[in-house]
Structures are given as C-alpha cells and as structure tokens.
Design an enzyme around this catalytic site. Structure first.
Site, PDB file in Angstrom:
ATOM      1  CE  LYS A 186      -9.887  65.461  21.285  1.00  0.00           C
ATOM      2  NZ  LYS A 186      -8.308  65.143  21.212  1.00  0.00           N
TER       3      LYS A 186
ATOM      4  NE  ARG B  76      -6.460  66.914  28.663  1.00  0.00           N
ATOM      5  CZ  ARG B  76      -7.420  67.741  28.880  1.00  0.00           C
ATOM      6  NH1 ARG B  76      -7.153  68.610  30.060  1.00  0.00           N
ATOM      7  NH2 ARG B  76      -8.225  68.258  27.969  1.00  0.00           N
TER       8      ARG B  76
ATOM      9  NE  ARG C  25      -5.423  70.114  24.314  1.00  0.00           N
ATOM     10  CZ  ARG C  25      -4.997  68.935  24.987  1.00  0.00           C
ATOM     11  NH1 ARG C  25      -6.130  68.106  25.489  1.00  0.00           N
ATOM     12  NH2 ARG C  25      -3.974  68.527  25.203  1.00  0.00           N
TER      13      ARG C  25
ATOM     14  CD  GLU D  16     -15.574  71.438  12.653  1.00  0.00           C
ATOM     15  OE1 GLU D  16     -14.782  71.147  11.731  1.00  0.00           O
ATOM     16  OE2 GLU D  16     -15.112  72.632  13.244  1.00  0.00           O
TER      17      GLU D  16
ATOM     18  CE  LYS E 136     -11.313  61.831  22.643  1.00  0.00           C
ATOM     19  NZ  LYS E 136      -9.764  61.606  22.556  1.00  0.00           N
TER      20      LYS E 136
ATOM     21  CB  SER F 165     -10.027  58.567  30.144  1.00  0.00           C
ATOM     22  OG  SER F 165     -10.055  60.060  29.828  1.00  0.00           O
TER      23      SER F 165
ATOM     24  CE1 TYR G  69      -8.039  54.130  26.586  1.00  0.00           C
ATOM     25  CE2 TYR G  69     -10.084  55.274  27.138  1.00  0.00           C
ATOM     26  CZ  TYR G  69      -8.900  55.308  26.589  1.00  0.00           C
ATOM     27  OH  TYR G  69      -8.345  56.512  26.146  1.00  0.00           O
TER      28      TYR G  69
END
Length: 336
Positions: free
Chosen positions: A199, A209, A220, A236, A251, A277, A316
């Site tokens: 990610k 958000r 982050r 990972e 992602k 998004s 979505y």
C-alpha cells in the site's frame, strides 16, 4: 523495385471478431469485482460523496440494499468501511461490538448469510481523531507494536460480527501474524486475511479522505510504501505469506501495474488490487466532460488490472461493470 512481403503476419489473429475472441488472453467477469462501501453511523439515508459522483456514504438500510444488489450481480464481495459519529485517540469505535462497522457486518451477515463475501477493512484511520492507522507514541509517531494489540482486538470484533474476510490495511510490521494468531486462538480459523501487502503513500487517495471524513493531518509516509520503490513490495509479500496471508493486495492500481505484475508473478496466493478513489474520480471527471467513453474506459481500466495479473479488483465501478458484462452490446464484447 521488388517489395519483400512480410512472412510473419500477427494481424491474422486480429482479422475478425471471432478470431480475436478465440485468442483473447484476459476477460472480465462479475466475480472479479469487490465493491468498497461506506456506512455512516446515525445516517437515515444515503449521502453522495461530492468528489466521487455516484458513490454514497450509506445508512444501514441503504447498505443492505447495495449488498443485496451486489449478491444478485454475483460480485466477488463487498468491503466495508465504517464512519463513526465520534472518534478518539485510540479508535475505540473499531473494537466496540456496537461500533458502526461491526454493527454493519452483523446486519449484512444476518440479511445475506453466505450469498456474498462480507469483508471488513481492518484499520484505525477512520476511528482515530488524529486520522492515523495506529496508536501514537508520546512523540506523535505511530507505535507499531502497540497498534498490533489493537488490531488483534479489532480482528476478533469483526470475526464475531460475521466477517468472512478481514483486510488489514495499516501497513504495520507483523500485522498479519498478530491477526492470524488472534483469530486462530479464538476459533476463527476459517476467517480469511486479505493483506494490503503493498500500500503506497499515494496522492490518489484524496477523495477517500472525504468519503470517510478523515481527520488526518500530515501524511503516512513512515508506514506506507514509497511510490518510488518496487522491489520493496516483494519483501512485504514474502513477509505476509510467511505470516499467514490468504490473499494479498497492491494499492493503488493503475499507477502500480508494474508492481501488480511482479507481485502476481511471485505470489502463490490470489492477488488483488484496488482501483482507488482518485482513479475513479479521474475517470468520472473525464466522462462527465465528454472526454472519455465511460463504458469502454471503465472496462478497459479493469482489464488492465487482470492483464497485469490481478485475480480480483476492488472498484467503485463493480455494480456498473457487472451490469455491462451481463448484457454486453456488440461494441463491448471484446471485454468478456
């Protein structure tokens, strides 16, 4: 002058619709798609997210309707994100059996049983007043190991509420091992873990958000991956597999097709990706301005993920794409 004609003619395999259909390498099906869905505590009706036209913050009742449609369309699953009325420093709403996410999970399992995979985002960012994915230490940094203890509690709360799949997205070191141990120790051996393995600290999360009323200030970057790094994703992956991940995710999607391909080539378990998004918002903005054909742009973007090696896609567009595939007009049959 004598013209030397080509001996190799790859165009033979593109000469007709029937020939192209025979030799198509990748196709789409509704079960490839997972619908991300937002449920807002205290909401009496759904509310559209302004930066994501057509996507809603759901009430419990409208969430059930959306999930029933997803089941009817044979989608691969629904991934739930909760939006609480109150937040605090430790994200207590995430572990509360009466918190909005856990209540929504219980409601969907009660209404739908096993007809649709019910998945839960396992992260604290929606529930903390500082907006980070974990607990903060005295210096304001994210405390990895203290956060793992909360993730264990959160996983158990989601499993007790009925989640088929928990999806830890916080990018804490050791999160998969901690969650697997917690689930197994309490008898939830059949609850699968869908690990957000790679990610990235991406600019493409902006509309999300708004969708979750994020409280985040800052970024982050100390725990999500650097967008410049690809090989790190393979490390990972190795760690998540060793810790017990059942499925893994990259992602965002379109900006990281190379990472999806490398991870898929190395992974013995199913690989997914998230059309996030910002990707959705870009396509929608272009389509609303008449710059793109929505049907083809949506299906082509989803096809890109499958071609890169993804087994499934959080998008979505899941219901929209499934409806297109269920009754494809001639000009879209190349996608199925």
């Amino acid at each position: 002058m004598t013209v030397k004609h080509p001996f190799h003619r790859p165009r033979r395999l593109r000469a007709s619709d029937a020939m192209r259909r025979l030799n198509r390498e990748v196709t789409l099906r509704s079960a490839d798609f997972i619908l991300p869905a937002f449920v807002r505590e205290g909401a009496s009706e759904p509310r559209e997210i302004t930066s994501m036209p057509g996507v809603m913050q759901h009430s419990l009742d409208s969430l059930v309707e959306a999930a029933r449609e997803a089941a009817d369309l044979w989608l691969g699953g629904i991934m739930l994100f909760g939006i609480p009325e109150k937040k605090d420093a430790v994200g207590s709403g995430a572990t509360d059996p009466n918190g909005i996410l856990n209540v929504a999970l219980s409601r969907l399992r009660e209404e739908l049983g096993d007809s649709l995979l019910v998945m839960a985002d396992l992260c604290l960012d929606e529930f903390t007043d500082h907006g980070h994915c974990g607990l903060l230490d005295p210096n304001g940094g994210v405390d990895n190991d203290a956060t793992l203890e909360v993730y264990r509690e959160m996983a158990l709360a989601q499993a007790r509420a009925g989640a088929h799949v928990v999806a830890p997205s916080g990018m804490m070191d050791g999160q998969i091992a901690a969650i697997r141990d917690a689930l197994d120790s309490e008898g939830f051996k059949d609850v699968a873990i869908y690990a957000y393995t790679a990610k990235y600290a991406s600019a493409f999360y902006g509309p999300f958000r708004e969708a979750v009323d994020s409280s985040l200030k800052g970024d982050r970057k100390t725990y999500q991956q650097d967008p410049a790094n690809g090989r790190e994703a393979l490390r990972e992956l190795e760690l998540d597999l060793a810790e017990g991940a059942d499925m893994i995710m990259v992602k965002p999607g379109l900006a990281y097709l190379d990472v999806i391909a490398e991870v898929a080539a190395a992974s013995p378990v199913p690989v997914g990706t998230y059309q996030v998004s910002g990707e959705y918002a870009m396509i929608e903005a272009a389509c609303q301005n008449g710059w793109l054909d929505r049907e083809r742009a949506v299906l082509e973007s989803l096809l890109a993920f499958k071609r890169a090696g993804a087994s499934h896609v959080l998008t979505y567009y899941a219901p929209y794409a499934a409806k297109l595939l269920a009754d494809l007009p001639p000009h879209l049959r190349e996608f199925a």
